[in-house]
Design an enzyme around this catalytic site. Structure first.
Site, PDB file in Angstrom:
ATOM      1  N   ARG A 120      64.545 -21.028 109.560  1.00 45.49           N
ATOM      2  CA  ARG A 120      64.351 -19.648 109.126  1.00 45.49           C
ATOM      3  C   ARG A 120      65.047 -18.705 110.122  1.00 45.49           C
ATOM      4  NH1 ARG A 120      62.862 -16.780 104.628  1.00 45.49           N
ATOM      5  NH2 ARG A 120      61.147 -15.360 104.986  1.00 45.49           N
ATOM      6  N   THR A 397      67.487 -17.118  95.623  1.00 42.89           N
ATOM      7  CA  THR A 397      67.299 -18.089  96.693  1.00 42.89           C
ATOM      8  C   THR A 397      67.774 -19.355  96.041  1.00 42.89           C
ATOM      9  OG1 THR A 397      65.446 -16.970  97.742  1.00 42.89           O
ATOM     10  CG2 THR A 397      65.474 -19.336  97.997  1.00 42.89           C
ATOM     11  N   THR A 415      68.006 -19.495 101.635  1.00 41.90           N
ATOM     12  CA  THR A 415      68.135 -18.168 101.027  1.00 41.90           C
ATOM     13  C   THR A 415      68.816 -17.145 101.921  1.00 41.90           C
ATOM     14  OG1 THR A 415      66.868 -16.453  99.863  1.00 41.90           O
ATOM     15  CG2 THR A 415      65.895 -17.311 101.883  1.00 41.90           C
ATOM     16  N   ASN A 417      67.638 -14.166 101.024  1.00 39.38           N
ATOM     17  CA  ASN A 417      66.538 -13.327 100.544  1.00 39.38           C
ATOM     18  C   ASN A 417      66.921 -12.718  99.204  1.00 39.38           C
ATOM     19  OD1 ASN A 417      64.002 -12.303 100.428  1.00 39.38           O
ATOM     20  ND2 ASN A 417      64.466 -10.459 101.582  1.00 39.38           N
ATOM     21  N   ASP A 439      61.273  -9.628 104.649  1.00 41.77           N
ATOM     22  CA  ASP A 439      60.122 -10.536 104.482  1.00 41.77           C
ATOM     23  C   ASP A 439      59.054 -10.330 105.559  1.00 41.77           C
ATOM     24  OD1 ASP A 439      60.661 -11.803 102.122  1.00 41.77           O
ATOM     25  OD2 ASP A 439      61.506 -13.609 103.004  1.00 41.77           O
ATOM     26  N   SER A 468      57.614 -16.651 104.943  1.00 42.87           N
ATOM     27  CA  SER A 468      58.333 -17.008 103.718  1.00 42.87           C
ATOM     28  C   SER A 468      57.366 -17.544 102.667  1.00 42.87           C
ATOM     29  CB  SER A 468      59.368 -18.084 104.053  1.00 42.87           C
ATOM     30  OG  SER A 468      59.952 -18.600 102.882  1.00 42.87           O
ATOM     31  N   SER A 469      57.837 -17.590 101.425  1.00 42.15           N
ATOM     32  CA  SER A 469      57.078 -18.255 100.354  1.00 42.15           C
ATOM     33  C   SER A 469      57.750 -19.549  99.922  1.00 42.15           C
ATOM     34  CB  SER A 469      56.994 -17.335  99.128  1.00 42.15           C
ATOM     35  OG  SER A 469      56.369 -16.134  99.464  1.00 42.15           O
ATOM     36  N   GLY A 489      62.611 -17.767  93.882  1.00 39.79           N
ATOM     37  CA  GLY A 489      61.781 -16.871  93.082  1.00 39.79           C
ATOM     38  C   GLY A 489      60.864 -15.972  93.896  1.00 39.79           C
ATOM     39  N   GLY A 490      61.151 -15.800  95.194  1.00 38.70           N
ATOM     40  CA  GLY A 490      60.328 -14.904  96.006  1.00 38.70           C
ATOM     41  C   GLY A 490      58.884 -15.337  95.963  1.00 38.70           C
TER      42      GLY A 490
HETATM   43  O1  DON Z   1      61.455 -16.588 102.058  1.00 36.77           O
HETATM   44  C1  DON Z   1      61.050 -16.039 101.056  1.00 36.77           C
HETATM   45  O2  DON Z   1      59.952 -16.199 100.589  1.00 36.77           O
HETATM   46  C2  DON Z   1      62.009 -15.128 100.314  1.00 36.77           C
HETATM   47  N1  DON Z   1      62.990 -14.618 101.216  1.00 36.77           N
HETATM   48  C3  DON Z   1      62.601 -15.887  99.190  1.00 36.77           C
HETATM   49  C4  DON Z   1      63.503 -15.030  98.367  1.00 36.77           C
HETATM   50  C5  DON Z   1      63.757 -15.575  97.032  1.00 36.77           C
HETATM   51  O3  DON Z   1      63.261 -16.577  96.621  1.00 36.77           O
HETATM   52  C6  DON Z   1      64.634 -14.752  96.197  1.00 36.77           C
HETATM   53  N2  DON Z   1      64.882 -15.398  94.990  1.00 36.77           N
HETATM   54  N3  DON Z   1      64.796 -15.859  94.059  1.00 36.77           N
END
Ligand code: DON
Length: 587
Positions: A120, A397, A415, A417, A439, A468-469, A489-490
């Protein structure tokens, strides 16, 4: 083979509330989904899984999957292939594949030992907790998402070097070469990619006054079929090929990156780059029924949250209730509400804050969390904990899964982000920088671009990693490799991985069906359940609404999964998401 959907009336004795449908069942080689409601469709598409015996790569782009399979065929192991795929994605899928971002890897070797690597991004040394606030203490719109100040110190190159140094078999240079070839030869743009680049034209021009090859030189829009050649990136990749991680974190590329930051008011210096280190961490390993779940510990919240979610529904007979039936959905939403509230309160970089992981995933604690739940009425999120409301943004991502012939397995989610990160392209380097700083919790209670809120545990501090997720995860069954899963997918990453696992282990779907299956999402705040069109029967929607749930059909799809399942005969099924350009390839 064409799928057969039977629309039958199903009536079963109810458990504590009624249900309208039965799970997916295999019958005479067809999968049948029994529902009384023609408005409900279980799957986004009827794409079939890819079956192979020796190895499988599931990724967001056919060229990247091909690179991975070629490495496997050359005798590389899953880690070799994963390293090659990561670099290939940086070329062919620039909205999320990256060298200017970061990610997480879960690795289970053929003997059953597992490892996780945290690559990360880290907050630069000159960052501070209020850096995105104005003098009145209010967040400055866009400051943590667009432009130079939004970037954390990238981790991907160090992560790949660390993974290769520990587990790689083939020479490093062979793993970078395919990405160099793709960058030099050029990548034919798909319709989706062309649209992606066209959509960010304005913001790219704003933060890159010197231009970049992501803007067509003739000023026209990109079209499907156009070729994108990335010579600057090829040169950077050559340096990485020659010098390993130092080719990125020291010398010419580091200087280029630092002067780009200086030009645009960013914080990353050559000193930050030199100091960056990815980190091996103890995986989260827990059981769900007779499955062993191997997943990512903090700095991602994904693993903790996934374990909590699975264990929260474990006492409930969701197989009997049925896929996306009202009771099934209700317990899943209520689990999600509680888990995302915990995420906001407790989770952050374990090098900086004490995260009570064992406690959070313990059955005792989770039993306690159910005490406020009743089937009669939705729990009020404000009573679970306090917070604010926000919307979603464009998402990017990428996740990929690899299994080799010995059944070593890698799950990587990586990602920038947001799509194309901060939109800053390092001049001379030709790669996008992340906007991962968003984040962090830039102010207690202020939502990030995914509507997630946080507090002190995830406040900005120099050298800290933002929460992060991302949820790269591997499942074992009877001591053997069973499933490799993950998605972008955030905030929806966690719930999409959760549903995909349950779709297979509880609802009898194949890997591809579990990916195809329509999904829903709840994250505590905002207090609403979003869902893909068709995911619920009208009757289910009505029942949930009567119990106080706010349901909102989402225009965007949920997830871009890339997963692999080991079938009972030992063959592999790759399941890649029809919602994107994702492709599984095996041999
Ligand atoms: O680390 C995370 O949780 C976010 N930066 C992930 C971002 C993400 O999945 C965007 N896209 N689909």
């Amino acid at each position: 083979m064409k799928k057969l959907y039977l629309f039958l009336f199903a009536s079963f004795s109810s458990v504590s509330v009624g249900q309208a449908q039965q799970p997916v069942r295999e019958s005479q080689g067809f999968y049948q989904f029994l529902t009384e409601d023609p408005n409900q469709k279980p799957f986004y598409s009827d794409r079939q899984g890819v079956i192979a015996n020796n190895g499988m790569v599931a990724s967001a782009h056919p060229d990247a999957s091909q690179v991975g399979v070629d490495i496997l065929k050359k005798g590389g192991n899953a880690v070799d292939a994963a390293v090659a795929v990561q670099f290939a994605l940086a070329v062919v899928h620039p909205s999320a594949g990256n060298i200017g971002g970061g990610g997480f890897m879960v690795f289970r070797d053929a003997s059953g030992k597992s490892y996780t690597l945290d690559f990360r991004e880290m907050a630069p040394r000159r960052s501070h907790k209020d850096m995105y606030l104005d003098k009145q203490g209010n967040p400055v719109p866009g400051l943590s998402t667009l432009g130079h100040l939004a970037s954390g110190v990238p981790g991907s190159v160090d992560g790949m070097a660390a993974a290769h140094a520990r587990f790689g078999k083939l020479p490093w240079r062979d793993l970078i070469q395919p990405a160099i070839d793709l960058a030099e030869r050029g990548v034919v743009q798909t319709e989706r990619e062309a649209r992606g680049l066209n959509n960010i034209r304005e913001s790219m021009q704003k933060v890159n006054p010197g231009g970049s090859y992501f803007l067509r030189p003739d000023g026209r829009e990109w079209k499907a079929g156009d070729t994108l050649v990335q010579e600057d990136l090829a040169r950077v990749l050559r340096l990485i090929q020659k010098k390993g991680r130092d080719g990125f974190y020291k010398g010419k590329v580091a200087r280029m990156l630092a002067s780009e930051m200086k030009r645009g008011g960013g914080l990353i210096t050559t000193k930050d780059l030199k100091a960056y280190q990815s980190k091996w961490r103890e995986p989260i390993i827990g059981t769900y029924k007779n499955y062993k779940v191997i997943t990512m510990p903090p700095t991602s919240s994904g693993g903790v949250a996934l374990m909590q979610l699975l264990r929260l529904v474990e006492p409930y007979p969701i197989t009997r209730w049925g896929w996306n039936a009202d009771s099934t959905t209700q317990v899943m939403i209520e689990a999600e509400r509680r888990v995302y509230a915990d995420r906001a309160k407790f989770l952050g970089d374990p090098d900086f804050v004490d995260v009570p992981v064992d406690k959070l995933i313990s059955y005792e604690y989770l039993r306690e969390r159910w005490k406020s739940f009743s089937f009669a009425q939705a729990t009020d999120s404000r009573e679970v904990s306090g917070g604010a409301i926000a919307g979603y943004e464009s998402l990017e991502t990428t996740h990929f899964s690899v299994v080799d012939k010995d059944q070593n397995a890698v799950a990587i989610t990586t990602t920038l982000n947001g799509g194309y990160g901060s939109r800053v392209v390092v001049q001379g380097g030709g790669f996008f920088m992340n906007n991962e700083m968003d984040d962090f919790s830039i102010k207690p209670g202020v939502p990030n671009m995914f509507g997630l809120i946080g507090n002190k545990a995830n406040a900005i501090e120099p050298g800290k990693r933002m929460l992060s997720s991302m949820t790269p995860t591997i499942l074992e069954k009877d001591g053997k490799l069973y499933m490799v899963v993950g998605t972008p997918g955030g905030s929806t990453i966690i719930t999409a991985v959760y549903q995909t696992i349950l779709n297979v282990v509880e609802h009898g779907m194949t890997m591809q069906q579990a990916v195809n299956a329509l999904k829903f999402h709840h994250q505590w705040l905002p207090d609403k359940t979003t869902f893909e069109q068709g995911a619920f029967a009208d009757n289910t929607i009505r029942k949930l609404q009567n119990r106080g749930y706010t349901l909102e059909m989402q225009r965007n799809s949920i997830g871009r999964m890339d997963c692999i399942l080991v079938r009972p005969d030992g063959s592999l099924e790759g399941g890649s998401d029809p919602r994107g350009d994702n492709v599984s390839m095996g041999y």
